[in-house]
Design an enzyme around this catalytic site. Structure first.
Site, mmCIF file in Angstrom:
data_model
loop_
_atom_site.group_PDB
_atom_site.id
_atom_site.type_symbol
_atom_site.label_atom_id
_atom_site.label_comp_id
_atom_site.label_asym_id
_atom_site.label_seq_id
_atom_site.Cartn_x
_atom_site.Cartn_y
_atom_site.Cartn_z
ATOM 1 N NE ARG A 129 0.151 1.717 4.380
ATOM 2 C CZ ARG A 129 0.968 2.586 4.981
ATOM 3 N NH1 ARG A 129 1.698 3.436 4.264
ATOM 4 N NH2 ARG A 129 1.065 2.623 6.293
ATOM 5 C CD GLU A 229 -2.676 7.134 9.610
ATOM 6 O OE1 GLU A 229 -3.025 6.074 10.163
ATOM 7 O OE2 GLU A 229 -1.496 7.493 9.537
ATOM 8 N NE ARG A 233 -2.317 5.450 4.449
ATOM 9 C CZ ARG A 233 -2.181 4.901 5.653
ATOM 10 N NH1 ARG A 233 -2.528 3.653 5.839
ATOM 11 N NH2 ARG A 233 -1.745 5.640 6.682
ATOM 12 C CB CYS A 275 1.002 9.474 10.506
ATOM 13 S SG CYS A 275 2.152 8.930 11.782
ATOM 14 C CB THR A 277 5.202 6.818 10.921
ATOM 15 O OG1 THR A 277 3.800 6.661 10.608
ATOM 16 C CG2 THR A 277 5.377 7.254 12.357
ATOM 17 N NE ARG A 284 1.347 -1.646 7.016
ATOM 18 C CZ ARG A 284 1.150 -2.907 7.411
ATOM 19 N NH1 ARG A 284 2.175 -3.661 7.723
ATOM 20 N NH2 ARG A 284 -0.069 -3.397 7.496
ATOM 21 N NE ARG A 312 2.114 -1.756 11.073
ATOM 22 C CZ ARG A 312 1.610 -0.638 10.531
ATOM 23 N NH1 ARG A 312 0.341 -0.590 10.119
ATOM 24 N NH2 ARG A 312 2.361 0.441 10.386
ATOM 25 C CD GLU A 317 -0.855 1.758 13.562
ATOM 26 O OE1 GLU A 317 -1.817 2.123 12.882
ATOM 27 O OE2 GLU A 317 0.124 2.462 13.767
#
Ligand code: ADP
Ligand code: DAR
Ligand code: MG
Length: 360
Positions: A129, A229, A233, A275, A277, A284, A312, A317
């Site tokens: 993703r 988020e 995505r 975010c 990160t 990812r 994870r 997560e």
């Protein structure tokens, strides 16, 4: 500029994080929100009205956060750089004079990622993703209900223009989706979960479920989350371990949608995300994998850490592994290209399988 009540909340955050209540907190926010940073930034707000409290609110309420900050809009990464740059350096190892390499999705190189586990002894499924933010829109905390609805309309139109047979599909708004359908999609790992408290305290769930939803093709191998988020995505996933095929499809999808929608990219930080990160490549790449011998070792996490892999649980997560199946992915996102991020996962997982085979 910033109202006195908010300034007071920022100053109280510092006292709390460094007082008895914050004793167990080890977030990068706590580490980097120094008095000096607060004095420098507490009165500042972005052109679109975001302030330092908007950035740190989640980490003030979630003392168990690893990082504890989110960017309320793109400008926040620059205006509040004295905080973000330190956190970015701590998390990604990106120094002040380093920057994200140019985009390299891995076009023409997917053959370098043949199936990791052709016999299917260990790997159940593979997913890659990336995240994208729409130019001109703020991030969650600052979006109005109209913004969410406008963005949803905009990307829905883009999805309807996919021409490649492998990408064609349907958009399903979360608003109005039956609980059964929603829960089944979540259980099957296709749809995002709800109620992440880190996101809630980051003011990322305002007007939920308005403007949120999921696009996917008929096979559910190409999916796009809208306004969870991140604004988008973009996801490619399938059973088995054919990383090359999953990447090939993701590349098609990214190239397909970027024709219609302008994404915001920073010269140093790469693709911008809510975010920090997820900045940079935003990639990812993960496998759902069972490594019965290796995962039984008490140093399994350290073994993964050494390979720069993130562990994870089965539902991603903040979830636990089930039946010995873990979600293992590249940890690094910023300071390496999309292709290099996939390669980190590929080489790392290859290593783990070799170790599993040797383990007595
Ligand atoms: P993200 O980084 O995409 O936000 P999350 O940790 O939020 O990932 O997990 C999102 C969903 O993706 C979860 O349902 C998780 O189980 C699923 N997932 C992650 N990797 C895989 C994989 N390799 N195969 C199947 N589902 C996966
Ligand atoms: N709650 C955040 C999570 C950081 C990484 N995960 C994301 N962005 N989904 C924390 O600081 O722990
Ligand atoms: Mg997530």
């Amino acid at each position: 500029d910033v109202d006195p009540v908010t300034i007071k909340k920022i100053e109280e955050a510092y006292v709390m994080l460094n007082g008895p209540d914050g004793a167990k907190c080890s977030s990068l926010l706590k580490k980097n929100l120094t008095k000096d940073v607060i004095e420098k930034l507490k009165t500042k707000s972005t052109k679109l009205g975001a302030n330092l409290y908007d950035c740190i609110r989640s980490g003030v309420y979630c003392l168990d956060a690893l990082v504890g900050v989110y960017a309320p809009d793109a400008e926040a990464y620059t205006l509040f750089a004295p905080l973000f740059d330190k956190i970015i350096e701590d998390y990604h190892g990106l120094g002040p004079d380093q920057k994200q390499p140019p985009v390299d999705l891995g076009e023409g190189k997917t053959k370098e990622f043949p199936p990791l586990d052709p016999k299917g002894k260990y790997i159940k499924s593979t997913r890659i993703r990336c995240g994208r933010s729409l130019n001109g829109y703020q991030f969650n905390p600052c979006l109005t209900e109209d913004n969410y609805l406008e963005m949803e309309e905009k990307v829905k139109k883009a999805f309807s223009e996919f021409s490649d047979e492998e990408l064609k599909g349907t958009y399903y708004p979360l608003d109005g989706m039956s609980k059964d359908t929603q829960n089944q999609l979540i259980a099957d790992h296709f749809l995002f979960k709800e109620g992440d408290r880190h996101l809630q305290y980051a003011n990322a769930c305002n007007f939920w479920p308005k403007g949120r939803g999921i696009f996917h093709n008929n096979k559910k191998t190409f999916l796009i989350w809208v306004n969870e988020e991140d604004h988008l995505r973009i996801i490619s996933m399938q059973e088995g371990s054919d990383v090359g095929a999953v990447l090939e499809r993701l590349i098609k999808g990214v190239r397909g949608i970027e024709k219609q929608v302008q994404f915001s990219r920073d010269d140093r930080l790469g693709w911008l995300t809510f975010c920090p990160t997820n900045l940079g490549s935003t990639v990812r790449a993960s496998v759902h994998i069972a490594l019965p011998k290796l995962s039984a070792r008490e140093d399994f996490k350290q073994i993964c850490d050494k390979l720069d892999l993130q562990l994870r649980g089965i539902h991603g997560e903040h979830s636990e592994s089930e039946g010995g199946v873990y979600d293992i992915s590249n940890r690094a996102r910023l300071g390496l290209s999309e292709y290099e991020a996939v390669k980190k996962m590929y080489d790392g997982v290859k290593n783990l399988i070799e170790m599993e085979e040797k383990e007595t």
